[in-house]
Design a protein around this motif. Structure first.
Motif: not given
Length: 272
Positions: A1-26
């Motif tokens: 699990m990771g998280s960032v703050h979006s432009a309006d300050g909202t915390v947005i979390s994400y799940r990460s797995v694997g290795s190689g070039p980055g791919l974002l699932i929405v």
């Protein structure tokens, strides 16, 4: 699990797995990041996969009073910047958001989109929303969900009698999944409204120069999301369209191996 703050300050979390070039699932509406664990696992051998937990879900912050597609595209950009993801996969409303994010400047080299929830000729109807909202406020989430599935796909599930759907839904969707959908339904109304208010402005996507893989299941002729994939093919320069006649709108969740194979081949195409 990771998280960032979006432009309006909202915390947005994400799940990460694997290795190689980055791919974002929405993920799309009524879905959470965990619903795409199968797809993420199938991609993890070739990519560092980051599945965004869209706002209003899980460990991410609420949709907020100023909710709009623009705040969600800012969320996507925040996760993309934090992870360095070069590629993106979007499903349904998540595919619509991915296109909006790319148009807003998110630097994805390639995008794979399964049945994008882009409204074309009213393909994202909203006439069901007032009754759905009323039923939610009355504490009738099961009835609200039936109103949603009948209203959003008038040519398919919309033709099924309501009493019949009351019998079918508990058999077709397990209770934990139903409860998740009920919990996300109010937010889904706001999400669909964001897509609907952009009805027929899809020609703007012609400005995108990143290659796009469009995918659609067996509802390509009788669902709005399926038809949208076909219409977008004519707008997105150099895009590809692949049809999966044995899959439905939830193909990425039900058959992640098939979708992952197509996404991998497209994103890692060395001949481009």
């Amino acid at each position: 699990m990771g998280s960032v703050h979006s432009a309006d300050g909202t915390v947005i979390s994400y799940r990460s797995v694997g290795s190689g070039p980055g791919l974002l699932i929405v993920p799309g509406t009524l879905a959470m990041a965990a619903d795409f664990d199968g797809l993420a696992a199938a991609l993890a051998g070739r990519f560092s996969v980051h599945t965004i937990e869209r706002r209003g879900r899980g460990a991410s912050g609420p949709q907020g009073d100023e909710y709009s597609a623009e705040v969600e595209t800012a969320d996507i950009e925040a996760v993309r910047a934090a992870t360095g993801a070069r590629f993106a996969f979007g499903h349904s409303f998540g595919a619509f958001l991915t296109l909006e994010a790319a148009l807003g400047g998110s630097a994805f080299e390639r995008m794979a989109l399964y049945e994008p929830g882009v409204s074309i000729d009213g393909s994202v109807p909203m006439d069901w929303a007032p009754e759905c909202r009323r039923q939610l406020e009355a504490g009738e989430p099961a009835e609200a969900f039936l109103t949603f599935i009948r209203g959003i796909n008038p040519e398919t599930s919309g033709k099924a009698p309501r009493p019949l759907l009351r019998l079918i839904i508990p058999l077709a969707i397990k209770k934990p999944e139903r409860l998740q959908k009920y919990a996300l339904l109010a937010g889904s109304i706001r999400e669909h409204a964001e897509a609907a208010r952009r009805d027929n402005d899809f020609p703007k996507y012609a400005r995108l120069d990143a290659p796009v893989l469009l995918m659609a299941g067996k509802g390509v002729k009788n669902t709005g999301a399926g038809r949208s994939a076909v219409r977008l093919k004519d707008v997105l320069v150099g895009s590809e369209l692949v049809l999966y006649p044995k899959l439905d709108h939830f193909g990425p969740e039900k058959d992640p191996a098939t979708i992952a194979a197509a996404v991998s081949a497209f994103c890692l195409d060395r001949s481009a």
